[in-house]
Motif scaffolding. Structure first.
Motif, mmCIF file in Angstrom:
data_model
loop_
_atom_site.group_PDB
_atom_site.id
_atom_site.type_symbol
_atom_site.label_atom_id
_atom_site.label_comp_id
_atom_site.label_asym_id
_atom_site.label_seq_id
_atom_site.Cartn_x
_atom_site.Cartn_y
_atom_site.Cartn_z
ATOM 1 N N SER A 15 0.821 -1.208 0.000
ATOM 2 C CA SER A 15 0.000 0.000 0.000
ATOM 3 C C SER A 15 0.856 1.260 0.000
ATOM 4 N N ARG A 16 1.966 1.238 0.713
ATOM 5 C CA ARG A 16 2.865 2.397 0.717
ATOM 6 C C ARG A 16 3.510 2.585 -0.666
ATOM 7 N N THR A 17 3.896 1.463 -1.278
ATOM 8 C CA THR A 17 4.483 1.536 -2.617
ATOM 9 C C THR A 17 3.506 2.140 -3.610
ATOM 10 N N MET A 18 2.249 1.706 -3.547
ATOM 11 C CA MET A 18 1.237 2.221 -4.463
ATOM 12 C C MET A 18 1.002 3.708 -4.226
ATOM 13 N N ARG A 19 0.961 4.131 -2.968
ATOM 14 C CA ARG A 19 0.802 5.559 -2.665
ATOM 15 C C ARG A 19 1.971 6.355 -3.238
ATOM 16 N N ASP A 20 3.186 5.839 -3.064
ATOM 17 C CA ASP A 20 4.376 6.532 -3.569
ATOM 18 C C ASP A 20 4.403 6.599 -5.093
ATOM 19 N N LEU A 21 3.744 5.638 -5.747
ATOM 20 C CA LEU A 21 3.650 5.649 -7.207
ATOM 21 C C LEU A 21 2.516 6.537 -7.704
ATOM 22 N N GLY A 22 1.677 6.981 -6.776
ATOM 23 C CA GLY A 22 0.550 7.826 -7.147
ATOM 24 C C GLY A 22 -0.644 7.054 -7.654
ATOM 25 N N THR A 23 -0.799 5.807 -7.189
ATOM 26 C CA THR A 23 -1.867 4.927 -7.678
ATOM 27 C C THR A 23 -2.750 4.453 -6.527
ATOM 28 N N PRO A 24 -4.076 4.539 -6.640
ATOM 29 C CA PRO A 24 -4.978 4.025 -5.601
ATOM 30 C C PRO A 24 -4.770 2.524 -5.406
ATOM 31 N N VAL A 25 -4.741 2.105 -4.158
ATOM 32 C CA VAL A 25 -4.441 0.717 -3.837
ATOM 33 C C VAL A 25 -5.714 -0.123 -3.789
ATOM 34 N N LEU A 26 -5.569 -1.425 -4.043
ATOM 35 C CA LEU A 26 -6.664 -2.369 -3.876
ATOM 36 C C LEU A 26 -6.923 -2.568 -2.387
#
Length: 210
Positions: free
Chosen positions: A50-61
């Motif tokens: 979830s942190r990786t997705m936030r850092d990529l600017g993408t909403p997480v599942l």
């Protein structure tokens, strides 16, 4: 990118990997990092992912999605985490089916990137795939020539062209192009959200993305 796997882990380590890759796998080990696999790792997996997705600017599942996967596909799904002490610093999840394992979701801590925890993550998943009788490691899709593509090719795999069609029931006909202005603005704003907020509203948005 696909990597054909030998019958033993020893053969993969000694003959399948270049010396530079073996050195990179050893780096996180020397730093005290340890890898674990198991269906009970959804919580540490999600904390990294979830942190990786936030850092990529993408909403997480949603977390519940992965918890349901662990319950519904216990014989096929593989969860793996790399931890430094009690802190998960890299994590991945994928499926082993008909001898082929595909890593579907993965992430790693930017803070610990110099210690290359993702190298230990991928190696551990390869070990587990071989141990379960798998013959192919599927690194998943990526853009040719990208940094992700170079990371996958270093393991000795081969490229396989991937074609797919998209369909959307809404007004958006395809996933927004990463080079588009709207995409850049949206991802830039998302990266600035507090992690707790991104994890709360991300699952609601991810369901509507094409």
């Amino acid at each position: 990118v696909l990597l054909e796997l030998p019958e033993t882990v020893e053969e993969l380590w000694e003959k399948g990997l270049k010396a530079k890759v073996r050195s990179q796998v050893r780096r996180p080990m020397k730093a005290g990092m340890e890898a674990r696999t198991g269906p009970d790792l959804t919580t540490p997996f999600y904390s990294v992912f979830s942190r990786t997705m936030r850092d990529l600017g993408t909403p997480v599942l949603p977390r519940s999605f992965f918890e349901e996967i662990a319950l519904s596909f216990p014989g096929q799904v593989l969860f793996c985490t790399v931890e430094l002490g009690d802190e998960p610093v890299a994590a991945g999840c994928g499926f082993l089916w008909d001898g082929e394992f595909e890593i579907t979701w993965a992430g790693s801590s930017r803070t610990h990137s110099k210690m290359a925890p993702n190298m230990l993550l991928y190696w551990t998943l390869m070990e587990e795939t071989v141990a379960r009788g798998g013959h192919t490691f599927n690194f998943g899709r990526c853009t040719p020539g990208s940094g992700t593509h170079r990371f996958k090719r270093q393991w000795g795999g081969r490229d396989q062209d991937l074609f797919w069609a998209q369909w959307s029931s809404g007004t958006v006909s395809a996933t927004p192009a990463p080079t588009g202005r709207k995409y850049e603005v949206a991802t830039s704003l998302w990266r600035k959200l507090p992690l707790s907020l991104a994890n709360r509203i991300g699952p609601m948005i991810s369901r509507s993305l094409p």
